[in-house]
Design a protein around this motif. Structure first.
Motif, PDB file in Angstrom:
ATOM      1  N   SER A 186       0.833  -1.204   0.000  1.00 37.62           N
ATOM      2  CA  SER A 186       0.000   0.000   0.000  1.00 37.62           C
ATOM      3  C   SER A 186       0.868   1.255   0.000  1.00 37.62           C
ATOM      4  O   SER A 186       0.579   2.215  -0.718  1.00 37.62           O
ATOM      5  CB  SER A 186      -0.943  -0.008   1.202  1.00 37.62           C
ATOM      6  N   ILE A 187       1.917   1.244   0.805  1.00 41.27           N
ATOM      7  CA  ILE A 187       2.840   2.381   0.816  1.00 41.27           C
ATOM      8  C   ILE A 187       3.487   2.530  -0.553  1.00 41.27           C
ATOM      9  O   ILE A 187       3.583   3.635  -1.094  1.00 41.27           O
ATOM     10  CB  ILE A 187       3.909   2.233   1.923  1.00 41.27           C
ATOM     11  N   HIS A 188       3.904   1.404  -1.136  1.00 39.97           N
ATOM     12  CA  HIS A 188       4.541   1.476  -2.452  1.00 39.97           C
ATOM     13  C   HIS A 188       3.568   2.025  -3.487  1.00 39.97           C
ATOM     14  O   HIS A 188       3.936   2.884  -4.298  1.00 39.97           O
ATOM     15  CB  HIS A 188       5.065   0.100  -2.883  1.00 39.97           C
ATOM     16  N   ALA A 189       2.328   1.574  -3.464  1.00 34.84           N
ATOM     17  CA  ALA A 189       1.335   2.054  -4.430  1.00 34.84           C
ATOM     18  C   ALA A 189       1.074   3.550  -4.251  1.00 34.84           C
ATOM     19  O   ALA A 189       1.024   4.309  -5.227  1.00 34.84           O
ATOM     20  CB  ALA A 189       0.036   1.266  -4.278  1.00 34.84           C
ATOM     21  N   ALA A 190       0.923   3.985  -3.012  1.00 31.36           N
ATOM     22  CA  ALA A 190       0.659   5.402  -2.760  1.00 31.36           C
ATOM     23  C   ALA A 190       1.878   6.259  -3.083  1.00 31.36           C
ATOM     24  O   ALA A 190       1.752   7.341  -3.665  1.00 31.36           O
ATOM     25  CB  ALA A 190       0.229   5.606  -1.311  1.00 31.36           C
ATOM     26  N   ALA A 191       3.064   5.786  -2.721  1.00 35.74           N
ATOM     27  CA  ALA A 191       4.288   6.537  -3.018  1.00 35.74           C
ATOM     28  C   ALA A 191       4.526   6.624  -4.517  1.00 35.74           C
ATOM     29  O   ALA A 191       4.948   7.672  -5.024  1.00 35.74           O
ATOM     30  CB  ALA A 191       5.485   5.892  -2.320  1.00 35.74           C
ATOM     31  N   THR A 192       4.242   5.544  -5.231  1.00 38.05           N
ATOM     32  CA  THR A 192       4.382   5.553  -6.690  1.00 38.05           C
ATOM     33  C   THR A 192       3.425   6.568  -7.303  1.00 38.05           C
ATOM     34  O   THR A 192       3.802   7.347  -8.177  1.00 38.05           O
ATOM     35  CB  THR A 192       4.142   4.149  -7.268  1.00 38.05           C
ATOM     36  N   ALA A 193       2.187   6.569  -6.833  1.00 41.82           N
ATOM     37  CA  ALA A 193       1.200   7.535  -7.339  1.00 41.82           C
ATOM     38  C   ALA A 193       1.646   8.963  -7.032  1.00 41.82           C
ATOM     39  O   ALA A 193       1.559   9.847  -7.895  1.00 41.82           O
ATOM     40  CB  ALA A 193      -0.164   7.255  -6.729  1.00 41.82           C
ATOM     41  N   ALA A 194       2.146   9.189  -5.824  1.00 40.19           N
ATOM     42  CA  ALA A 194       2.608  10.534  -5.462  1.00 40.19           C
ATOM     43  C   ALA A 194       3.801  10.948  -6.316  1.00 40.19           C
ATOM     44  O   ALA A 194       3.877  12.098  -6.765  1.00 40.19           O
ATOM     45  CB  ALA A 194       2.957  10.583  -3.979  1.00 40.19           C
ATOM     46  N   ALA A 195       4.721  10.019  -6.564  1.00 43.95           N
ATOM     47  CA  ALA A 195       5.911  10.332  -7.364  1.00 43.95           C
ATOM     48  C   ALA A 195       5.552  10.663  -8.803  1.00 43.95           C
ATOM     49  O   ALA A 195       6.202  11.500  -9.428  1.00 43.95           O
ATOM     50  CB  ALA A 195       6.897   9.165  -7.324  1.00 43.95           C
ATOM     51  N   THR A 196       4.522  10.018  -9.325  1.00 44.14           N
ATOM     52  CA  THR A 196       4.108  10.260 -10.712  1.00 44.14           C
ATOM     53  C   THR A 196       2.974  11.277 -10.799  1.00 44.14           C
ATOM     54  O   THR A 196       2.413  11.490 -11.868  1.00 44.14           O
ATOM     55  CB  THR A 196       3.690   8.939 -11.398  1.00 44.14           C
ATOM     56  N   GLN A 197       2.621  11.859  -9.667  1.00 47.20           N
ATOM     57  CA  GLN A 197       1.576  12.873  -9.550  1.00 47.20           C
ATOM     58  C   GLN A 197       0.218  12.364 -10.027  1.00 47.20           C
ATOM     59  O   GLN A 197      -0.549  13.084 -10.649  1.00 47.20           O
ATOM     60  CB  GLN A 197       1.988  14.159 -10.263  1.00 47.20           C
ATOM     61  N   ASP A 198      -0.054  11.103  -9.720  1.00 43.89           N
ATOM     62  CA  ASP A 198      -1.358  10.505  -9.982  1.00 43.89           C
ATOM     63  C   ASP A 198      -2.189  10.546  -8.710  1.00 43.89           C
ATOM     64  O   ASP A 198      -1.666  10.794  -7.618  1.00 43.89           O
ATOM     65  CB  ASP A 198      -1.200   9.041 -10.436  1.00 43.89           C
ATOM     66  N   ALA A 199      -3.463  10.248  -8.839  1.00 43.68           N
ATOM     67  CA  ALA A 199      -4.344  10.180  -7.674  1.00 43.68           C
ATOM     68  C   ALA A 199      -3.916   9.006  -6.795  1.00 43.68           C
ATOM     69  O   ALA A 199      -3.540   7.937  -7.306  1.00 43.68           O
ATOM     70  CB  ALA A 199      -5.789  10.004  -8.115  1.00 43.68           C
ATOM     71  N   LEU A 200      -3.955   9.207  -5.489  1.00 45.08           N
ATOM     72  CA  LEU A 200      -3.602   8.126  -4.568  1.00 45.08           C
ATOM     73  C   LEU A 200      -4.668   7.037  -4.638  1.00 45.08           C
ATOM     74  O   LEU A 200      -5.866   7.346  -4.613  1.00 45.08           O
ATOM     75  CB  LEU A 200      -3.488   8.654  -3.145  1.00 45.08           C
ATOM     76  N   PRO A 201      -4.261   5.766  -4.715  1.00 40.82           N
ATOM     77  CA  PRO A 201      -5.247   4.683  -4.769  1.00 40.82           C
ATOM     78  C   PRO A 201      -5.983   4.558  -3.426  1.00 40.82           C
ATOM     79  O   PRO A 201      -5.347   4.412  -2.375  1.00 40.82           O
ATOM     80  CB  PRO A 201      -4.427   3.439  -5.086  1.00 40.82           C
ATOM     81  N   ALA A 202      -7.302   4.632  -3.474  1.00 35.11           N
ATOM     82  CA  ALA A 202      -8.122   4.611  -2.258  1.00 35.11           C
ATOM     83  C   ALA A 202      -7.862   3.385  -1.387  1.00 35.11           C
ATOM     84  O   ALA A 202      -7.751   3.524  -0.160  1.00 35.11           O
ATOM     85  CB  ALA A 202      -9.605   4.729  -2.616  1.00 35.11           C
ATOM     86  N   PRO A 203      -7.749   2.168  -1.953  1.00 29.65           N
ATOM     87  CA  PRO A 203      -7.478   1.009  -1.086  1.00 29.65           C
ATOM     88  C   PRO A 203      -6.142   1.136  -0.343  1.00 29.65           C
ATOM     89  O   PRO A 203      -6.037   0.753   0.817  1.00 29.65           O
ATOM     90  CB  PRO A 203      -7.462  -0.183  -2.051  1.00 29.65           C
ATOM     91  N   ALA A 204      -5.130   1.684  -0.995  1.00 35.28           N
ATOM     92  CA  ALA A 204      -3.825   1.861  -0.354  1.00 35.28           C
ATOM     93  C   ALA A 204      -3.931   2.882   0.775  1.00 35.28           C
ATOM     94  O   ALA A 204      -3.393   2.668   1.867  1.00 35.28           O
ATOM     95  CB  ALA A 204      -2.786   2.307  -1.380  1.00 35.28           C
ATOM     96  N   VAL A 205      -4.623   3.973   0.538  1.00 37.22           N
ATOM     97  CA  VAL A 205      -4.810   5.003   1.567  1.00 37.22           C
ATOM     98  C   VAL A 205      -5.529   4.408   2.771  1.00 37.22           C
ATOM     99  O   VAL A 205      -5.162   4.662   3.923  1.00 37.22           O
ATOM    100  CB  VAL A 205      -5.573   6.217   0.991  1.00 37.22           C
ATOM    101  N   HIS A 206      -6.535   3.581   2.511  1.00 36.50           N
ATOM    102  CA  HIS A 206      -7.294   2.947   3.595  1.00 36.50           C
ATOM    103  C   HIS A 206      -6.376   2.074   4.463  1.00 36.50           C
ATOM    104  O   HIS A 206      -6.425   2.144   5.693  1.00 36.50           O
ATOM    105  CB  HIS A 206      -8.456   2.124   3.035  1.00 36.50           C
ATOM    106  N   VAL A 207      -5.557   1.246   3.840  1.00 36.14           N
ATOM    107  CA  VAL A 207      -4.651   0.354   4.590  1.00 36.14           C
ATOM    108  C   VAL A 207      -3.646   1.177   5.400  1.00 36.14           C
ATOM    109  O   VAL A 207      -3.410   0.883   6.576  1.00 36.14           O
ATOM    110  CB  VAL A 207      -3.928  -0.636   3.643  1.00 36.14           C
TER     111      VAL A 207
END
Length: 191
Positions: free
Chosen positions: A67-88
């Motif tokens: 989840s951290i990797h998914a959210a960090a990847t989204a933040a690094a690429t300036q994409d929307a944070l994945p809701a399931p990752a944020v929840h975890v």
């Protein structure tokens, strides 16, 4: 370190070091916490010693890591944070009983709850991830330029242009590959 397991890739940022317990995500993946004991070992090396870990806690730790990797990847690429990752991440953050303490040397350390559970340690990791992803720390999230790695890392270099999660592994591997390619090209043109 335990014999038979790959070494931990330690960094200065807890959350991204934790995501580094699975490396080469786009190549031959290397799992650095394959057993509950290895998670205990990793947590101890990072100042979050726990007494025990169950297979279910290891599964939860891996879920947080991804989840951290998914959210960090989204933040690094300036994409929307994945809701399931944020929840975890949020769920893990509120589950622990850790407290920040100041050492006599002026450093922050974490004191886990009296039972020193994995949940307490995961809450510290989740809180660290939140501070990075929310942009509260000086630096920026980036992705390793290695096509097989693509690890998220926190770039605190002055120019914020760091390319590799670790110069001694991914960066060195890329430099070596470039050197070998140039050498082959020179040998081929000499014929």
């Amino acid at each position: 370190m335990r014999v038979g397991f790959p070494d931990f890739r330690l960094g200065k940022v807890l959350a991204t070091s934790f995501t580094g317990t699975l490396s080469e995500r786009h190549g031959e993946a290397v799992e650095r916490i394959p057993t509950p004991q290895r998670l205990i070992d990793w947590l101890a090396v990072n100042g979050l010693a726990v007494e025990s870990c169950t297979p279910a806690q290891l599964d939860r730790a891996r879920e947080l890591r991804e989840s951290i990797h998914a959210a960090a990847t989204a933040a690094a690429t300036q994409d929307a944070l994945p809701a399931p990752a944020v929840h975890v991440i949020n769920d893990c953050s509120v589950q622990g009983r850790a407290a920040a303490i100041l050492t006599p040397e002026g450093e922050r350390r974490w004191r886990l709850g009296s039972a020193s559970s994995v949940e307490d340690a995961l809450s510290v990791i989740a809180a660290d991830a939140i501070s990075i992803i929310a942009g509260e720390r000086d630096g920026k999230l980036a992705l390793c330029a290695s096509p097989t790695c693509r690890a998220a890392f926190f770039d605190t270099s002055q120019s914020r242009t760091r390319r590799w999660c670790d110069m001694n592994t991914c960066g060195n591997r890329q430099k070596k590959a470039r050197f070998q390619a140039n050498r082959r090209k020179k040998l081929g043109s000499a014929d």
